[in-house]
Structures are given as C-alpha cells and as structure tokens.
Motif scaffolding. Structure first.
Motif, PDB file in Angstrom:
ATOM      1  N   ASP A 379      29.115 -40.469  30.771  1.00 13.38           N
ATOM      2  CA  ASP A 379      29.812 -40.152  29.715  1.00 13.38           C
ATOM      3  C   ASP A 379      30.797 -38.834  30.657  1.00 13.38           C
ATOM      4  OD1 ASP A 379      30.187 -42.311  28.243  1.00 13.38           O
ATOM      5  OD2 ASP A 379      29.098 -41.330  26.301  1.00 13.38           O
ATOM      6  N   SER A 396      32.029 -46.446  34.793  1.00 14.04           N
ATOM      7  CA  SER A 396      31.670 -47.502  34.051  1.00 14.04           C
ATOM      8  C   SER A 396      30.852 -49.334  33.970  1.00 14.04           C
ATOM      9  CB  SER A 396      33.205 -48.267  34.027  1.00 14.04           C
ATOM     10  OG  SER A 396      34.242 -46.621  33.573  1.00 14.04           O
ATOM     11  N   GLU A 397      31.002 -49.789  35.301  1.00 18.68           N
ATOM     12  CA  GLU A 397      29.620 -50.544  35.820  1.00 18.68           C
ATOM     13  C   GLU A 397      29.080 -50.599  34.898  1.00 18.68           C
ATOM     14  OE1 GLU A 397      30.194 -53.555  38.505  1.00 18.68           O
ATOM     15  OE2 GLU A 397      32.342 -52.243  39.385  1.00 18.68           O
ATOM     16  N   LYS A 399      27.614 -48.499  32.672  1.00 20.73           N
ATOM     17  CA  LYS A 399      27.345 -48.153  31.036  1.00 20.73           C
ATOM     18  C   LYS A 399      26.987 -49.640  30.942  1.00 20.73           C
ATOM     19  CE  LYS A 399      29.656 -45.637  28.907  1.00 20.73           C
ATOM     20  NZ  LYS A 399      30.775 -45.032  28.062  1.00 20.73           N
ATOM     21  N   LYS A 400      28.411 -50.656  31.293  1.00 25.11           N
ATOM     22  CA  LYS A 400      27.859 -52.639  31.246  1.00 25.11           C
ATOM     23  C   LYS A 400      26.764 -52.701  31.885  1.00 25.11           C
ATOM     24  CE  LYS A 400      29.318 -55.006  34.997  1.00 25.11           C
ATOM     25  NZ  LYS A 400      28.055 -56.381  34.827  1.00 25.11           N
ATOM     26  N   TYR A 403      24.459 -51.179  28.662  1.00 27.58           N
ATOM     27  CA  TYR A 403      24.447 -52.486  27.418  1.00 27.58           C
ATOM     28  C   TYR A 403      23.930 -53.761  27.806  1.00 27.58           C
ATOM     29  CZ  TYR A 403      27.693 -48.495  27.032  1.00 27.58           C
ATOM     30  OH  TYR A 403      28.347 -47.053  25.802  1.00 27.58           O
ATOM     31  N   TYR A 412      28.251 -54.106  25.131  1.00 27.06           N
ATOM     32  CA  TYR A 412      28.722 -55.015  26.716  1.00 27.06           C
ATOM     33  C   TYR A 412      29.656 -55.675  27.443  1.00 27.06           C
ATOM     34  CZ  TYR A 412      28.455 -58.594  29.690  1.00 27.06           C
ATOM     35  OH  TYR A 412      27.989 -60.077  31.010  1.00 27.06           O
ATOM     36  N   GLU A 414      32.559 -55.069  25.260  1.00 25.88           N
ATOM     37  CA  GLU A 414      33.582 -54.238  25.499  1.00 25.88           C
ATOM     38  C   GLU A 414      33.769 -53.613  26.019  1.00 25.88           C
ATOM     39  OE1 GLU A 414      34.940 -50.083  22.736  1.00 25.88           O
ATOM     40  OE2 GLU A 414      32.857 -51.123  21.872  1.00 25.88           O
ATOM     41  N   GLN A 415      32.364 -53.074  27.027  1.00 23.16           N
ATOM     42  CA  GLN A 415      32.615 -52.299  28.430  1.00 23.16           C
ATOM     43  C   GLN A 415      33.654 -53.380  29.948  1.00 23.16           C
ATOM     44  OE1 GLN A 415      31.984 -49.504  28.569  1.00 23.16           O
ATOM     45  NE2 GLN A 415      32.274 -48.517  30.647  1.00 23.16           N
ATOM     46  N   LYS A 418      37.176 -53.459  29.100  1.00 23.59           N
ATOM     47  CA  LYS A 418      37.573 -52.301  29.758  1.00 23.59           C
ATOM     48  C   LYS A 418      38.028 -52.137  31.337  1.00 23.59           C
ATOM     49  CE  LYS A 418      36.343 -48.466  26.600  1.00 23.59           C
ATOM     50  NZ  LYS A 418      35.095 -47.754  25.936  1.00 23.59           N
TER      51      LYS A 418
END
Length: 566
Positions: A379, A396-397, A399-400, A403, A412, A414-415, A418
């Motif tokens: 973040d 972002s990937e 983070k996915k 999750y 997961y 939601e990401q 995005k």
C-alpha cells in the motif's frame, strides 16, 4: 569429413549461432554442391563445391569472404547441411572444438601440403633454416612476438609494450583516415584481435605469465569500447565475452597478491574509463569471482561507493536505476554473509525511496510469510510509485496473490476487479481468472459490467474473442485502422462474415496501393490479394480489384509485373 578444421574457432561459433537461429534458408543439396541463403544483417548467398563428399571450394557473397577467407555464413550452411545429412549432432556452442584458420581447400589437400612442407624442412640444412626463420621473423613483428613467446617462457615489459603497439597498429590500420571501422571491415578487425588473444595471450597464461596476459587483454578490452565502429554483427560483445572467460580462468590460477592487483584494476576501471555497456562485464567479475572472505569488506566498500556515485546522477532515471541495482546487490551480499534481520532492515530503510529496494524487501518478507506486513508495504509502494503504471500493476498483482494465500476470498475478488478494470485493463489471463469466480449465469451479467467499465484504450477485442462475441469483434475490426486487427482475428470471422472481411481488405489494399511505389510492396499487395482469394467470394473481389489497378496504375510496370504473378 571434419569440415570444422577449415574454420577459426570464433568463426565456427558465429556460424553455429546463425544455424541455431534458423538463418539458413533455401538449402539446395546435390552430389557436387551445396547452395543456400543466410539471413542476417544482410542476406548472403553461399555455394560450396563438393567432390566425392570432400569440399573443394567455398564461396560467399559477404565482404569478409571476398578476401578468400572462410566466413561464418559458410559455417552456418555446413552445420545445416550436416544436420540434413545426419552426419553431425547438435552440440553446445561452448563445446565447439575447431582448428586454426585454413584457406578454402580440402582437408586432404591441406594434409598433403603439410607433408610436403615437413619433408622440405627435414631435408634442409639447419643453418639455412635458422637463417631463413630469422629473416622471416625480422620482417613480421607479429610472428616474431609469437616465436619469442614460444621460446622464452617469461614475458618482459618490452614484450608487453610490443603487444600493445601491435594492437594499436591493427586498430590504426582498420580505422584509416576516416577514423571509423565500417561494417565490412569490422569482422576482420575483431578477428585479428581474437587471434592475439587465442594465440598469444592464451600461451602467456599457459606459461604462467598471468599479470602480463591480464595487462594485454585489458588493453584490448578498453580499446574495443573506444573504437568508433559499425558493430552490427556484435563482434565487440563476443570479444568481451572471450576476455571475461579468460579473466575467470586467470582468477582461478593467480596467487592472493596477484588476485588483489586484479581486483584493484577492476574497481579502478569503473570510473568512466571503460565505456558503460562494457562496465557490466567488470561488475559481474567483481561480484561473482572474488568470493573469498578477505574480499568481503572490499566488495561492500566498492558497492557503497557505486551507490554514492549513482545518488549523484543528474537524471532521475539513472539515479533510480543505479541506486536500485547496487543497493540490491548490497542486500544480497549481506544475506549471503548471514547478516542480521536488523542490518537488512537498516539498509532497506536507508534506500527506501528506491522501488527496487522495496520490491526486494517484499520478496524477503514473502519468503517469511509475513503477509500482513507485506500488504502494508505494498500500500505504501502504491502511494510512492503512483506515477508508474507498471509498478502499480505489479504491486496490485502481489496483493491479489497474498489475499489468495490468506484465504481472503472477498479481498481477492475485489483486487481482481481492480486489476481487470484499472491496473491491467483488458488483460486476458486476469479476465479468465475473474471468470472462474462466478457461475455461468452470474458471469453473463458480470462480463457486461466489465465491458461497460473498461477504459477506451483496453484491448477489448481479446475479450470478445474469448467470449465468442463475434459480432462485437467484427465491429472492432472494421473500425480499426490498417490490417493488424483484421489479420489477427480473420480466422475467427471470415467464415461467418466473409463479405464484411473482404470489404475491409479491399478498402485497406486500395489505400496501400495509392501510397506504394516499389516492387517489394507491390509483391506484398499481391500476397494480400492471394489471401483474399481464400475467403468465400474472394476470387470475384480480387478479380475486380486487379482489373481496376491495371487501368488506374498502368504506368507502374513493376506493379503490372507482380499482378501477372497473381
């Protein structure tokens, strides 16, 4: 037939590279000849004459071969021929073991000539041989140095200076008045320097003259970066590779004092005295070869100096790249030394503004499965690097991925949304991954939501193709400029929408015909017409277009000639 003996080692390696790259085309083999084209920076014709399976003559249209030398294009064709004949097996480039350069005559002829020469020498008076040899050596400094190197195992300061003078003489001869080595001379220049390395420097190493060999090859290394040359064939890189291999060989042989002197040379020549793209060879040697404990601190000090230099760069990009590259190397060294977590964190904190350092620290934390901590870092990274779209996608990937590892399905999904709609809009693999999260009925609704929200620059055509929404795909293709989208999706569309596809082709080829004025492009246009004829109703379309062009462009003889081939 061991045809490899007809080529110098470096020529064989280059030819093998062309062979592996499938550069040999139109191979035609008969009982008495081999003919082929070799595709490189230019296209060259090769013809090799045979007599009972033995090579009697070789020709290539390249400039290097015009002087009677056997070139890499000939070698590439012979590798291809050997493969076709089943006479050779593919082998690794580094395993190639070839003899010295020979003129283009057969091996049998060469052996006969050598036998005749040996008989002549055996029959000569020793005093005559010595007198003749002295006269020849007095006239040829290159042979004199080589003979001196064979007879006298020790290399003197004068010998080193003579080798350097010889390198300068070769360079001056090839540079000429223009002070530039053009493409046609570049191979010869590199080959002569390679000969010094393979014949003289390697013998110095074999005789134990390590620092002398090191000095001469270093002179060549620095020089090739400074010479103004058309290096389209990559000769500089090949020569640098060879020198780098010999550096590694030397470092295995030298004593501690000699090794320290070599390290001093490497570190002192990253000050701009070596052209930037060759500095990477030195950097690699420093980081990979000096592994003993006694060099640890020297390497750390060196890396810290490189970071400090990078921080002073005026360019934002150069500064970011340089600091990141060296700070990460610093961290890797600390990890290899089993440094404490506190020390690793301290270094990361010191260079935290650098994205490469943060990404490296993320990998460290991921291996420790500190997922919540990684999410916080990511973040922060997204805020710090918000102007770099590629990095935002990467974060972002990641983070996915976290999750998913945590089993947090809602976060997961939601990401994923995005990523599909924003960070990597229209990415097909992510789209498929998102699709798996819904039932078939749910997806019919969700995909329409995606199509509505996708930005205008997203490649929605791939998604339409995935969903078999061919009417929408057709609309995209018809509205796209040029032929790229048409040819990309023609296979999916031509059976269902032949008339629309032909109309699109017709509009595009007519636009191209107006602008085209050379035979190569005329031939390309005719190839497009041939493709059109394969589509339902195509022959009529093509006939009409050809008839119109024969009237409209009747004063273009090359175009008319290509149309006749249709």
């Amino acid at each position: 037939m061991n045809w490899k003996e007809l080529f110098a080692k470096h020529i064989l390696e280059r030819g093998y590279g062309y062979y592996l790259e499938n550069a040999v085309e139109n191979l035609d083999i008969s009982d008495d000849s081999i003919r082929a084209d070799v595709i490189g920076s230019d296209d060259y014709e090769v013809e090799i004459s045979l007599n009972n399976g033995e090579i009697t003559d070789m020709y290539c249209s390249c400039p290097y071969a015009l002087d009677g030398r056997n070139c890499k294009h000939m070698a590439a064709v012979l590798y291809e021929w050997s493969e076709n004949e089943g006479a050779e097996k593919k082998e690794e480039k580094n395993a190639i073991n070839a003899g010295l350069f020979q003129p283009a005559y057969t091996i049998n002829a060469h052996k006969k000539k050598m036998t005749a020469v040996e008989e002549l020498v055996r029959g000569a008076n020793e005093e005559d041989v010595r007198s003749f040899l002295a006269a020849v050596l007095a006239e040829d400094e290159k042979l004199l140095l080589r003979f001196h190197n064979i007879v006298n195992k020790q290399v003197t300061r004068e010998d080193i200076n003579n080798y350097i003078r010889q390198v300068d003489s070769i360079t001056s001869r090839y540079l000429g008045r223009e002070r530039f080595i053009n493409y046609y001379k570049a191979n010869g220049f590199i080959s002569e320097l390679e000969e010094i390395i393979d014949e003289d420097i390697c013998r110095m190493i074999d005789n134990g003259n390590y620092l002398s060999a090191f000095e001469v090859m270093n002179y060549i290394f620095v020089l090739i970066g400074d010479v103004d040359m058309d290096d389209s064939d990559g000769g500089t890189g090949m020569l640098a590779d060879r020198i780098s291999q010999l550096w590694s060989k030397l470092l295995e042989k030298v004593n501690s004092e000699e090794k320290r002197k070599m390290l001093d040379w490497f570190t002192s020549h990253l000050d701009g005295s070596v052209i930037d793209y060759l500095e990477e060879y030195i950097e690699q040697i420093i980081m990979e070869e000096f592994e003993e404990k006694e060099y640890e601190q020297a390497k750390l000090d060196f890396i810290e100096d490189r970071i400090a230099r990078a921080e002073r760069e005026d360019s934002d990009w150069s500064r970011e790249y340089g600091v990141g590259k060296w700070a990460v190397r610093y961290l890797k060294m600390l990890q290899e030394k089993k440094a404490s977590d506190e020390k690793i964190k301290e270094v990361c904190k010191r260079y935290w503004k650098n994205s490469s350092v943060r990404r490296y620290y993320v990998d460290i934390c991921m291996k420790k499965k500190e997922y919540d901590h990684v999410l916080q870092i990511l973040d922060e990274c997204i805020l710090l690097d918000k102007q770099y779209r590629g990095l935002i996608s990467e974060y972002s990937e990641k983070k996915k991925e976290i999750y998913l590892l945590q089993g947090n399905r809602s976060a997961y999904i939601e990401q994923l949304w995005k990523l599909v709609l924003e960070y990597k809009a229209g990415d097909l693999e992510l789209y498929r991954e998102l699709k798996k999260q819904y039932t078939a009925d749910e997806w019919l609704v969700k995909r329409e939501e995606i199509f509505k929200k996708l930005p205008a620059n997203a490649l929605v055509e791939k998604l339409y193709q995935e969903e078999k929404l061919y009417d929408r795909l057709l609309a995209c293709v018809l509205n796209s400029p040029g032929l790229y989208a048409l040819q990309e999706y023609e296979k999916d569309l031509k059976k269902k929408y032949p008339e629309q596809i032909l109309d699109k082709y017709k509009n595009e080829v007519n636009k191209m015909a107006v602008r085209t004025s050379d035979r190569k492009n005329y031939a390309y246009l005719v190839s497009l017409l041939r493709k059109m004829r394969q589509i339902k109703g195509g022959p009529k379309f093509v006939e009409q277009i050809a008839a119109e062009w024969k009237i409209k462009y009747k004063n273009r003889p090359a175009m008319m000639d290509e149309l006749r081939k249709l």
